[in-house]
Design a protein around this motif. Structure first.
Motif, mmCIF file in Angstrom:
data_model
loop_
_atom_site.group_PDB
_atom_site.id
_atom_site.type_symbol
_atom_site.label_atom_id
_atom_site.label_comp_id
_atom_site.label_asym_id
_atom_site.label_seq_id
_atom_site.Cartn_x
_atom_site.Cartn_y
_atom_site.Cartn_z
ATOM 1 N N ASP A 144 -14.120 -1.759 -9.818
ATOM 2 C CA ASP A 144 -14.191 -2.582 -8.605
ATOM 3 C C ASP A 144 -12.939 -2.432 -7.734
ATOM 4 N N TYR A 145 -11.928 -1.745 -8.221
ATOM 5 C CA TYR A 145 -10.824 -1.377 -7.339
ATOM 6 C C TYR A 145 -11.161 -0.039 -6.678
ATOM 7 N N THR A 146 -10.522 0.228 -5.532
ATOM 8 C CA THR A 146 -10.843 1.477 -4.839
ATOM 9 C C THR A 146 -10.029 2.645 -5.381
ATOM 10 N N ARG A 147 -8.722 2.398 -5.591
ATOM 11 C CA ARG A 147 -7.883 3.532 -6.001
ATOM 12 C C ARG A 147 -6.669 3.034 -6.790
ATOM 13 N N ILE A 148 -6.065 3.962 -7.516
ATOM 14 C CA ILE A 148 -4.813 3.658 -8.230
ATOM 15 C C ILE A 148 -3.771 4.667 -7.753
ATOM 16 N N THR A 149 -2.564 4.164 -7.511
ATOM 17 C CA THR A 149 -1.463 5.048 -7.122
ATOM 18 C C THR A 149 -0.346 4.947 -8.155
ATOM 19 N N GLU A 150 0.204 6.077 -8.496
ATOM 20 C CA GLU A 150 1.376 6.091 -9.380
ATOM 21 C C GLU A 150 2.569 6.530 -8.543
ATOM 22 N N PHE A 151 3.494 5.594 -8.323
ATOM 23 C CA PHE A 151 4.547 5.805 -7.330
ATOM 24 C C PHE A 151 5.514 6.930 -7.679
ATOM 25 N N GLY A 180 0.842 -1.206 0.000
ATOM 26 C CA GLY A 180 0.000 0.000 0.000
ATOM 27 C C GLY A 180 0.871 1.248 0.000
ATOM 28 N N PRO A 181 0.388 2.311 -0.655
ATOM 29 C CA PRO A 181 1.177 3.548 -0.756
ATOM 30 C C PRO A 181 1.304 4.228 0.601
ATOM 31 N N HIS A 182 2.518 4.603 0.974
ATOM 32 C CA HIS A 182 2.745 5.220 2.289
ATOM 33 C C HIS A 182 3.331 6.621 2.126
ATOM 34 N N CYS A 221 -1.938 12.660 -10.919
ATOM 35 C CA CYS A 221 -1.384 12.938 -9.580
ATOM 36 C C CYS A 221 -1.100 11.604 -8.891
ATOM 37 N N GLY A 222 -0.648 11.670 -7.641
ATOM 38 C CA GLY A 222 -0.215 10.459 -6.928
ATOM 39 C C GLY A 222 -1.281 9.385 -6.825
ATOM 40 N N THR A 223 -2.511 9.767 -6.473
ATOM 41 C CA THR A 223 -3.564 8.761 -6.294
ATOM 42 C C THR A 223 -4.883 9.243 -6.892
ATOM 43 N N VAL A 224 -5.566 8.323 -7.577
ATOM 44 C CA VAL A 224 -6.926 8.592 -8.041
ATOM 45 C C VAL A 224 -7.857 7.605 -7.348
ATOM 46 N N ASN A 225 -8.891 8.131 -6.694
ATOM 47 C CA ASN A 225 -9.919 7.297 -6.058
ATOM 48 C C ASN A 225 -11.067 7.079 -7.042
ATOM 49 N N TYR A 226 -11.550 5.848 -7.114
ATOM 50 C CA TYR A 226 -12.679 5.552 -8.009
ATOM 51 C C TYR A 226 -13.945 5.510 -7.166
ATOM 52 N N THR A 227 -14.654 6.620 -7.142
ATOM 53 C CA THR A 227 -15.738 6.783 -6.168
ATOM 54 C C THR A 227 -17.109 6.429 -6.720
ATOM 55 N N VAL A 228 -17.219 6.289 -8.041
ATOM 56 C CA VAL A 228 -18.535 5.923 -8.599
ATOM 57 C C VAL A 228 -18.430 4.762 -9.592
#
Ligand SMILES: Cc1cc2nc3c(=O)[nH]c(=O)nc-3n(C[C@H](O)[C@H](O)[C@H](O)COP(=O)(O)OP(=O)(O)OC[C@H]3O[C@@H](n4cnc5c(N)ncnc54)[C@H](O)[C@@H]3O)c2cc1C
Length: 415
Positions: A312-319, A70-72, A302-309
């Motif tokens: 089936d994944y919650t979010r994507i992070t680009e490190f 998980g992204p920290h 940007c660093g993280t995109v949340n998929y709110t609508v």
């Protein structure tokens, strides 16, 4: 110096002053403080084949530094904590930004004035912003429940929008719940930020370790007097001794290699695992991570995109945003939230905190309270969610407390 790794078969437990289970921040900070400040020889027992707990990062096959659990992102308001971690690494300034993907349009999270303009259009947003500022003041975070309490149709409209489009589906995915199962106390805390500040965190100190977290942990644990056993599960090397030999009674001692260990034992693993889940397993949510590499400099805005609508994944992070790595390619990570069903193959990530589970945890904790040299610490051992800075702070306090006890002649290892 590098980390001193040792095979558990070679360990003579009687030569150590303290045993630390786990090498995340709870374990690593305590081990380092006990060794450096209190002159202890410390044995760290870690069940994974690497140090750094959930903060572990490494370069993937495409040469991109990725976080494996998980992204920290480091953020704190506690100067003492930031000064502490800065000893072990250079730091890069990084401010995390999160966008919600709302039917293909991006809007800042937490939901703020800029999000309002995207969602409602400039003209309507101007009216709503004026109302928010008028009622609550500028640069404030208010919860959607506070909005609803005002009985104002404009504020209720904002609350409903945020609930439906930012919070509900994301939360259902995250916790595996239906809308009616979502605890109202959780909904009550969903914030609206009356601000143009698009940063995800507003803490005074924010940043990322320049060479990554694993390198920081290597510097922390690479200290005279600390030995680390990897791929060693504490539950398989601890022999629990119960009062009156009754396994339902409280603990009276922990033996390591047939000898009662009388020095401090700092335990940052799950408490139920220690007792082989005697009262049943503590409930958690787990996560699956799916990595994808692209031959382009950036994939996300940007660093993280949340998929709110959707999705089936919650979010994507680009490190690369987090680590400031420069490369022609990039790796992203999709996060899927899962039920935690099998401790052999899954990792417990998020404690499912409610009254029933807390009481369940307390039964395990109670079994350890009779043991004056046993200290549960960390997100697993305390069955709580902690940010990194909080756990570092608690580890600094606990190691000082243990240091005082050792100085007073308590918990000494007989030699
Ligand atoms: C997905 C995710 C993202 C997060 N992002 C952030 C963030 O951006 N910013 C932030 O501040 N915090 C974040 N956190 C919180 C952060 O992970 C915790 O604060 C931190 O991990 C706490 O450290 P810890 O030492 O308690 O636990 P951990 O890091 O989990 O370390 C515990 C260690 O104990 C070991 N262990 C467990 N059982 C045993 C056993 N029986 N024997 C031996 N070893 C054992 C484990 O293998 C592990 O290495 C995030 C958490 C999650 C789940």
């Amino acid at each position: 110096m590098g980390v001193s790794y040792i095979d558990f078969k070679e360990v003579d437990a009687t030569t150590y002053d303290a045993i630390v289970v786990g090498s995340g921040f709870a374990g690593a900070v305590t081990a380092r403080q006990l060794a450096e400040r209190h002159g202890c020889r410390v044995l760290v027992i870690e069940k994974r084949p690497h140090i750094a707990g959930n903060m572990y990062d490494e370069y993937d096959d495409a040469g991109i530094l990725v976080h494996r659990y998980g992204p920290h992102i480091f953020h704190t308001n506690e100067q003492r904590v930031f000064n502490y971690v800065r000893q072990f690494s250079g730091w890069i300034a990084y401010q995390h930004h999160v966008l919600a993907d709302w039917f293909g349009t991006y809007m800042p999270v937490p939901f703020n004035k800029n999000s309002l303009e995207i969602a409602f259009g400039e003209e309507r947003a101007a009216q709503l912003i004026a109302k928010l500022v008028d009622v609550f003041g500028d640069e404030r975070k208010v919860t959607i429940n506070e909005l609803r309490e005002q009985q104002d149709p404009d504020l209720a409209e904002i609350a409903d929008f945020v609930y439906k489009n930012v919070f509900l589906y994301y939360t259902q995915k995250q916790w595996g719940q239906t809308p009616d199962q979502v605890d109202p106390s959780v909904t009550a805390r969903v914030p609206v930020f009356i601000s143009r500040d698009d940063r995800y965190f507003q803490d005074t100190y924010q940043g990322m370790p320049a060479l990554g977290y694993t390198a920081l942990f290597e510097a922390m644990l690479g200290y005279d007097g600390i030995d680390v056993c990897l791929s060693t599960d504490a539950t398989s090397v601890f022999e629990l001794v119960f009062q009156d030999g009754d396994e339902d009674a409280r603990l009276s001692a922990i033996k390591v290699k047939d000898t009662v260990f009388t020095g401090p034992i700092i335990y940052s693993g799950p408490l139920d695992e220690l007792f082989v889940g005697r009262f049943g397993r503590l409930p958690y949510r787990s996560l699956d991570f799916v990595y994808e590499t692209y031959e382009q400099e950036h994939k996300l805005p940007c660093g993280t995109v949340n998929y709110t609508v959707s999705e089936d994944y919650t979010r994507i992070t680009e490190f690369k945003y987090l680590t400031a790595q420069s490369a022609p390619n990039t790796t992203i990570m999709k996060e899927y939230s899962r039920a935690y069903e099998d401790p052999e193959t899954q990792i417990p990530y998020y404690a499912i905190i409610n009254d029933e589970n807390r009481a369940h945890y307390e039964r395990y904790l109670d079994m350890t309270k009779s043991l004056s040299n046993f200290f549960p610490l960390g997100r697993l051992a305390e069955y709580r969610y902690y940010n990194m800075d909080r756990i570092i702070s608690l580890a600094l306090d606990l190691s000082a407390e243990i240091g005082d006890k050792l100085a007073a002649g308590e918990m000494r290892v007989e030699r």
